[in-house]
Enzyme design. Sequence first.
Site, short mmCIF file in Angstrom:
data_model
loop_
_atom_site.label_atom_id
_atom_site.label_comp_id
_atom_site.label_asym_id
_atom_site.label_seq_id
_atom_site.Cartn_x
_atom_site.Cartn_y
_atom_site.Cartn_z
N CYS A 13 0.82 -1.21 0.00
CA CYS A 13 0.00 0.00 0.00
C CYS A 13 0.86 1.27 0.00
CB CYS A 13 -0.92 0.01 1.21
SG CYS A 13 -1.94 1.49 1.33
N LYS A 21 -9.67 -9.50 5.26
CA LYS A 21 -9.55 -8.52 6.34
C LYS A 21 -10.07 -9.10 7.65
CE LYS A 21 -10.35 -4.92 2.91
NZ LYS A 21 -11.30 -3.95 2.35
N GLU A 27 -7.33 6.89 7.42
CA GLU A 27 -7.10 7.78 6.28
C GLU A 27 -5.71 8.41 6.37
OE1 GLU A 27 -8.95 8.51 3.22
OE2 GLU A 27 -9.51 6.56 4.01
N SER A 28 -4.91 8.18 5.32
CA SER A 28 -3.50 8.58 5.36
C SER A 28 -3.31 10.09 5.49
CB SER A 28 -2.78 8.07 4.10
OG SER A 28 -3.28 8.69 2.93
#
Length: 227
Positions: free
Chosen positions: A13, A40, A65-66
Site C-alpha cells: 500500500c 480482512k 485515512e493517510s
Amino acid sequence: MVMMLQLISHVLCPYVQRAAIMLTEKGVEFDRTNIDLADKPAWFLDISPLGKTPVLIVDGFPIFESAVILEYLEETLPNPLHPDTALARAEHRAWMEFGSAILNDIAGFYSVADATSFDEKVCALRTKFLRLEAELRVGPYFDGDRFRLVDVVFGPVFRYFDVFDEIGDFGIFTGLTRVQAWRKELERRPSVRTAVTEDYPALLRDFIQRRASYLSVLAGKTSPGMV
C-alpha cells in the site's frame, strides 16, 4: 509522555508508505502490523470504517485515512515538514492531492486490459509528470533543499516505477530532467528506502502478473533485471 504507535499496514500500500516515511522522519518508534486486504480480519474492520490501510493506533485510539494521519503527526510531533506560512502549506497540500491523483493513474496503468487503454494511461501519467516538471524548482526536493511533507507523498509514487522500468520503457519520464533528479533524490532518502521490505519489488511484480492486465502480459515476457 511517549506515545505508543502502531501502524496497521499492507505490504504494497503506497498510502501506508506515506505514514511509515512520516513516522521515520519524525524520529519516533512505532510497531507495524501487516494484514491481508483480501482477507480482512474483523478487528481491522472495527477500526477502519472504509476497510483501507493505513490505520495508526495512538495509545489505543485508531486514526484512519493517510492524509489525516500525516496531518496528525505533523501537528503533534517535532521536526516540522510543512512550510511555515499558511499559503505555502496550502500550495503543498494541493500538490499532495496531485500526487494522489497520480496514484489513481498508476492503478489504471497496471489494471487496464487492452493496448489502447494502456496507451491512454501512459499518456495520462506523462501529462501529470510534465506538469510537475514545470512546477519543480531548484531542488533537490520539491520546494528546494528541505525534505517536506509533499516529498513524503511522492516517494511511494516514484517507487512503482522501479518495477515498471524493469518491464519496459514507456517513455513517461523521457526528457523530464527535474522530475528524474527528484525521483533519484527521494530514492536515496533513508526514510523512503525503509518504508517497504526488501522483497517489495518481487511482491509488486507478482501482484502485477496476477492482474490479468495488459501490463501483466508485458511483465510475463520479462524477468527482473531485464528491460
